[in-house]
Design a protein around this motif. Structure first.
Motif, PDB file in Angstrom:
ATOM      1  N   GLN A 154       0.823  -1.209   0.000  1.00  0.00           N
ATOM      2  CA  GLN A 154       0.000   0.000   0.000  1.00  0.00           C
ATOM      3  C   GLN A 154       0.859   1.262   0.000  1.00  0.00           C
ATOM      4  N   ILE A 155       1.978   1.217   0.711  1.00  0.00           N
ATOM      5  CA  ILE A 155       2.886   2.366   0.724  1.00  0.00           C
ATOM      6  C   ILE A 155       3.402   2.638  -0.686  1.00  0.00           C
ATOM      7  N   LYS A 156       3.774   1.568  -1.386  1.00  0.00           N
ATOM      8  CA  LYS A 156       4.263   1.755  -2.756  1.00  0.00           C
ATOM      9  C   LYS A 156       3.154   2.270  -3.660  1.00  0.00           C
ATOM     10  N   ALA A 157       1.933   1.775  -3.452  1.00  0.00           N
ATOM     11  CA  ALA A 157       0.799   2.244  -4.257  1.00  0.00           C
ATOM     12  C   ALA A 157       0.566   3.737  -4.045  1.00  0.00           C
ATOM     13  N   ARG A 158       0.732   4.198  -2.804  1.00  0.00           N
ATOM     14  CA  ARG A 158       0.558   5.632  -2.527  1.00  0.00           C
ATOM     15  C   ARG A 158       1.643   6.450  -3.213  1.00  0.00           C
ATOM     16  N   ARG A 159       2.844   5.905  -3.286  1.00  0.00           N
ATOM     17  CA  ARG A 159       3.930   6.598  -3.989  1.00  0.00           C
ATOM     18  C   ARG A 159       3.569   6.820  -5.452  1.00  0.00           C
ATOM     19  N   GLN A 160       2.862   5.870  -6.040  1.00  0.00           N
ATOM     20  CA  GLN A 160       2.562   5.921  -7.465  1.00  0.00           C
ATOM     21  C   GLN A 160       1.548   7.002  -7.832  1.00  0.00           C
ATOM     22  N   THR A 161       0.884   7.576  -6.833  1.00  0.00           N
ATOM     23  CA  THR A 161      -0.114   8.612  -7.130  1.00  0.00           C
ATOM     24  C   THR A 161       0.513   9.847  -7.764  1.00  0.00           C
ATOM     25  N   ILE A 162       1.813  10.072  -7.561  1.00  0.00           N
ATOM     26  CA  ILE A 162       2.445  11.244  -8.168  1.00  0.00           C
ATOM     27  C   ILE A 162       2.454  11.144  -9.691  1.00  0.00           C
ATOM     28  N   VAL A 163       2.317   9.917 -10.219  1.00  0.00           N
ATOM     29  CA  VAL A 163       2.323   9.713 -11.667  1.00  0.00           C
ATOM     30  C   VAL A 163       0.921   9.854 -12.251  1.00  0.00           C
ATOM     31  N   ILE A 164      -0.101   9.441 -11.510  1.00  0.00           N
ATOM     32  CA  ILE A 164      -1.462   9.374 -12.067  1.00  0.00           C
ATOM     33  C   ILE A 164      -2.391  10.474 -11.570  1.00  0.00           C
ATOM     34  N   ARG A 165      -1.913  11.332 -10.670  1.00  0.00           N
ATOM     35  CA  ARG A 165      -2.787  12.400 -10.177  1.00  0.00           C
ATOM     36  C   ARG A 165      -3.151  13.347 -11.310  1.00  0.00           C
ATOM     37  N   LYS A 166      -4.308  13.999 -11.187  1.00  0.00           N
ATOM     38  CA  LYS A 166      -4.802  14.884 -12.237  1.00  0.00           C
ATOM     39  C   LYS A 166      -4.067  16.214 -12.274  1.00  0.00           C
ATOM     40  N   THR A 167      -3.658  16.710 -11.099  1.00  0.00           N
ATOM     41  CA  THR A 167      -3.004  18.008 -11.023  1.00  0.00           C
ATOM     42  C   THR A 167      -1.485  17.849 -10.999  1.00  0.00           C
ATOM     43  N   GLN A 168      -0.827  18.378 -11.999  1.00  0.00           N
ATOM     44  CA  GLN A 168       0.637  18.387 -12.101  1.00  0.00           C
ATOM     45  C   GLN A 168       1.268  17.033 -11.764  1.00  0.00           C
ATOM     46  N   PRO A 169       0.927  15.998 -12.530  1.00  0.00           N
ATOM     47  CA  PRO A 169       1.599  14.709 -12.304  1.00  0.00           C
ATOM     48  C   PRO A 169       3.070  14.814 -12.653  1.00  0.00           C
ATOM     49  N   VAL A 170       3.890  14.019 -11.989  1.00  0.00           N
ATOM     50  CA  VAL A 170       5.321  14.049 -12.259  1.00  0.00           C
ATOM     51  C   VAL A 170       5.569  13.551 -13.682  1.00  0.00           C
ATOM     52  N   LYS A 171       6.540  14.137 -14.361  1.00  0.00           N
ATOM     53  CA  LYS A 171       6.943  13.668 -15.687  1.00  0.00           C
ATOM     54  C   LYS A 171       7.910  12.513 -15.486  1.00  0.00           C
ATOM     55  N   LEU A 172       7.568  11.360 -16.034  1.00  0.00           N
ATOM     56  CA  LEU A 172       8.342  10.142 -15.810  1.00  0.00           C
ATOM     57  C   LEU A 172       8.956   9.679 -17.120  1.00  0.00           C
ATOM     58  N   ASP A 173      10.280   9.628 -17.144  1.00  0.00           N
ATOM     59  CA  ASP A 173      11.036   9.239 -18.344  1.00  0.00           C
ATOM     60  C   ASP A 173      11.833   7.986 -17.985  1.00  0.00           C
ATOM     61  N   VAL A 174      11.422   6.835 -18.533  1.00  0.00           N
ATOM     62  CA  VAL A 174      11.960   5.547 -18.103  1.00  0.00           C
ATOM     63  C   VAL A 174      12.563   4.774 -19.271  1.00  0.00           C
ATOM     64  N   VAL A 175      13.728   4.185 -19.042  1.00  0.00           N
ATOM     65  CA  VAL A 175      14.282   3.185 -19.946  1.00  0.00           C
ATOM     66  C   VAL A 175      14.451   1.901 -19.138  1.00  0.00           C
ATOM     67  N   ILE A 176      13.882   0.822 -19.658  1.00  0.00           N
ATOM     68  CA  ILE A 176      13.939  -0.477 -18.986  1.00  0.00           C
ATOM     69  C   ILE A 176      14.730  -1.440 -19.855  1.00  0.00           C
TER      70      ILE A 176
END
Length: 294
Positions: A154-176
């Protein structure tokens, strides 16, 4: 109460300042009122909250924590942050002054406006499904109870809200790395769901996901370990709100790099890795194709 004059801001001080602002807000105090109750100047408290204060006495932090009703374990973590050296490359050893269970990185992640990361073998935490995350957590903490495992999920799920929130979501640039798509966490079914989740997340405007294929070899002739580059936006004048930070996670401790040359080195390496990776569309197609074949 008094502190030594400002000698510049470093990551531990900025993180401490963020936590103090958060707890002051929770306690319902304005900066002026809190300073009055602490018998310190409002300017001094302002510098402390901005991370611009030099050596900070433990008694000052304890007094603040007492006023804000900060739990004992967090108060100890805050005092540990206050005691960190004035350095631009910060090695945070787990359990050294700062309690082991206090996650400095998460606070930094929450403040970021852009996160750039390369993960050769593991799906980044901000993009993990609950089942993928749960399988890793159970392996990492085998002696914990199912309730404790679920709390970590649940803690990790809460961290992920910064990516999916409607207001100013974090810009995520990923290479896997392509290996991350095949290294099994949990089961084949969990991996198939995880790959589909990556493909779906890559359609978001604020998320870029690219795969570095096996065939790309070693960009710049080197095997790069995982890294995260966090940046924090710009003010109205175009200046950085605070310097970007490179985060390197370790087994017994974490490294935080702030020196401009170090950060630029990682930006340069990331450009090389991106240039060798599949583009976003090809990466999404690969993710969906591999998910179907799981």
């Amino acid at each position: 109460m008094s502190e030594t004059p400002t000698i510049g801001s470093t990551l531990p001080r900025r993180q401490l300042g963020r936590y103090l602002v958060d707890w002051r807000t929770r306690a319902g105090y304005t900066q002026v009122k809190a300073a009055q109750l602490l018998e310190m100047g409002a300017t001094s408290l302002n510098r402390l909250e901005k991370g611009e204060t030099g050596r900070i006495k433990n008694m000052v932090i304890q007094a603040i924590c007492d006023l804000y009703s900060v739990p004992t374990d967090l108060a100890e973590a805050f005092k540990g942050l206050a005691q960190q050296a004035n350095v631009k490359s910060w090695w945070h050893q787990y359990g050294d002054l700062i309690p082991k269970n206090f996650d400095v990185y998460v606070g930094l992640e929450t403040a970021a406006t852009q996160i750039i990361t390369y993960q050769p073998d593991l799906i980044p935490g901000l993009l993990q499904t609950a089942e993928y995350s749960r399988s890793l957590i159970q392996s990492a903490w085998p002696d914990e109870t199912p309730e404790q495992w679920e709390q970590r999920v649940q803690i990790k799920a809460r961290r992920q809200t910064i990516v999916i929130r409607k207001t100013q979501p974090v810009k995520l640039d990923v290479v896997i790395g392509e290996a991350a798509l095949y290294r099994v966490a949990g089961s084949r079914a969990i991996m198939a769901d995880q790959r589909r989740h990556l493909a779906d997340m890559s359609t978001r405007d604020n998320v870029s996901i690219r795969v570095l294929p096996f065939a790309a070899g070693f960009p710049d002739g080197a095997s790069m370990p995982p890294y995260v580059i966090l940046s924090f936006g710009h003010d109205q004048g175009g200046a950085e709100v605070e310097p970007p930070v490179v985060f390197l996670e370790g087994v017994v401790g974490d490294m935080y790099l702030e020196k401009l040359d170090d950060v630029q080195h990682y930006y340069g390496r990331h450009e090389s890795i991106e240039a060798a990776a599949l583009d976003e569309t090809a990466s999404r197609s690969l993710l969906r194709r591999v998910a179907k074949g799981a």
